[in-house]
Scaffold this motif. Structure first.
Motif, PDB file in Angstrom:
ATOM      1  N   ARG A  96       3.957   4.894  -5.576  1.00 15.01           N
ATOM      2  CA  ARG A  96       3.118   3.950  -6.328  1.00 15.01           C
ATOM      3  C   ARG A  96       3.380   4.089  -7.816  1.00 15.01           C
ATOM      4  O   ARG A  96       3.574   3.105  -8.526  1.00 15.01           O
ATOM      5  N   GLU A  97       3.408   5.318  -8.311  1.00 14.90           N
ATOM      6  CA  GLU A  97       3.665   5.548  -9.736  1.00 14.90           C
ATOM      7  C   GLU A  97       5.069   5.093 -10.114  1.00 14.90           C
ATOM      8  O   GLU A  97       5.283   4.533 -11.188  1.00 14.90           O
ATOM      9  N   GLU A  98       6.016   5.339  -9.228  1.00 16.15           N
ATOM     10  CA  GLU A  98       7.393   4.896  -9.463  1.00 16.15           C
ATOM     11  C   GLU A  98       7.435   3.372  -9.587  1.00 16.15           C
ATOM     12  O   GLU A  98       8.059   2.825 -10.497  1.00 16.15           O
TER      13      GLU A  98
ATOM     14  N   LYS B 121       0.872  -1.171   0.000  1.00 18.57           N
ATOM     15  CA  LYS B 121       0.000   0.000   0.000  1.00 18.57           C
ATOM     16  C   LYS B 121       0.912   1.224   0.000  1.00 18.57           C
ATOM     17  O   LYS B 121       1.643   1.456   0.957  1.00 18.57           O
ATOM     18  N   LEU B 122       0.853   1.996  -1.083  1.00 26.45           N
ATOM     19  CA  LEU B 122       1.797   3.094  -1.266  1.00 26.45           C
ATOM     20  C   LEU B 122       1.108   4.425  -1.542  1.00 26.45           C
ATOM     21  O   LEU B 122       0.036   4.457  -2.155  1.00 26.45           O
ATOM     22  N   PRO B 123       1.751   5.523  -1.137  1.00 27.22           N
ATOM     23  CA  PRO B 123       1.243   6.844  -1.502  1.00 27.22           C
ATOM     24  C   PRO B 123       1.458   7.074  -2.998  1.00 27.22           C
ATOM     25  O   PRO B 123       2.191   6.315  -3.654  1.00 27.22           O
ATOM     26  N   PRO B 124       0.824   8.100  -3.572  1.00 23.90           N
ATOM     27  CA  PRO B 124       0.843   8.286  -5.022  1.00 23.90           C
ATOM     28  C   PRO B 124       2.219   8.273  -5.704  1.00 23.90           C
ATOM     29  O   PRO B 124       2.397   7.549  -6.689  1.00 23.90           O
ATOM     30  N   GLU B 125       3.183   9.046  -5.226  1.00 22.55           N
ATOM     31  CA  GLU B 125       4.471   9.112  -5.939  1.00 22.55           C
ATOM     32  C   GLU B 125       5.215   7.780  -5.949  1.00 22.55           C
ATOM     33  O   GLU B 125       5.624   7.312  -7.011  1.00 22.55           O
TER      34      GLU B 125
ATOM     35  N   ALA C 295      14.325  -7.375  -5.178  1.00 23.35           N
ATOM     36  CA  ALA C 295      15.383  -6.530  -4.616  1.00 23.35           C
ATOM     37  C   ALA C 295      14.820  -5.210  -4.082  1.00 23.35           C
ATOM     38  O   ALA C 295      15.391  -4.626  -3.162  1.00 23.35           O
ATOM     39  N   VAL C 296      13.693  -4.758  -4.632  1.00 22.76           N
ATOM     40  CA  VAL C 296      13.085  -3.497  -4.178  1.00 22.76           C
ATOM     41  C   VAL C 296      12.015  -3.717  -3.113  1.00 22.76           C
ATOM     42  O   VAL C 296      11.501  -2.744  -2.554  1.00 22.76           O
ATOM     43  N   TRP C 297      11.683  -4.962  -2.794  1.00 21.01           N
ATOM     44  CA  TRP C 297      10.649  -5.218  -1.792  1.00 21.01           C
ATOM     45  C   TRP C 297      10.926  -4.518  -0.472  1.00 21.01           C
ATOM     46  O   TRP C 297      10.027  -3.874   0.073  1.00 21.01           O
ATOM     47  N   PRO C 298      12.143  -4.591   0.079  1.00 15.73           N
ATOM     48  CA  PRO C 298      12.377  -3.914   1.363  1.00 15.73           C
ATOM     49  C   PRO C 298      12.167  -2.397   1.285  1.00 15.73           C
ATOM     50  O   PRO C 298      11.626  -1.798   2.223  1.00 15.73           O
TER      51      PRO C 298
ATOM     52  N   VAL D   1       5.371  -4.858 -12.735  1.00 18.78           N
ATOM     53  CA  VAL D   1       4.574  -4.324 -11.625  1.00 18.78           C
ATOM     54  C   VAL D   1       3.222  -3.870 -12.171  1.00 18.78           C
ATOM     55  O   VAL D   1       3.136  -3.284 -13.249  1.00 18.78           O
ATOM     56  N   GLU D   2       2.173  -4.144 -11.405  1.00 20.40           N
ATOM     57  CA  GLU D   2       0.820  -3.765 -11.823  1.00 20.40           C
ATOM     58  C   GLU D   2      -0.023  -3.392 -10.614  1.00 20.40           C
ATOM     59  O   GLU D   2       0.327  -3.740  -9.484  1.00 20.40           O
TER      60      GLU D   2
END
Length: 107
Positions: free
Chosen positions: A60-62, A54-58, A92-95, A69-70
């Motif tokens: 999330r778009e990144e 669950k991510l904020p807009p920026e 690798a980007v999960w953390p 990624v979807e």
């Protein structure tokens, strides 16, 4: 039906979970899938060989700009707002996204 994760995906998810324990994140479940929570709020989850965040807009778009990624749709026919599905190939980007999600959910 929730896809079954591979051993590699479980190991990567476990590493993310362990990295967040000192921040008060605990394991739980959401829609029958493993998830990570702070209090009663869900931060991230595991869906097959991918993690959801669950991510904020920026951020999330990144994240959506990364290969594979979807937006996250748990099978109800429409994506959940603010949630992304990041495949094992991008583990690798999960953390990093777990930390972003934790900060976002904590508010």
């Amino acid at each position: 039906m929730i896809p079954k994760p591979s051993e590699q995906a479980v190991a990567a998810y476990d590493a993310v979970a362990a990295g967040l324990e000192s921040s008060g994140v605990v394991r739980g479940s959401m829609f029958g899938m493993p998830c990570l929570k702070i209090g009663k709020k869900v931060v991230a989850g595991m869906f097959g060989d991918a993690m959801t965040f669950k991510l904020p807009p920026e951020p999330r778009e990144e994240a959506l700009g990364l290969p594979g990624v979807e937006p996250f749709d748990p099978g109800m026919g429409r994506p959940m707002k603010a949630w992304v599905l990041i495949p094992l190939a991008q583990s690798a980007v999960w953390p990093d996204y777990a930390a972003e999600a934790l900060e976002y959910v904590r508010g």
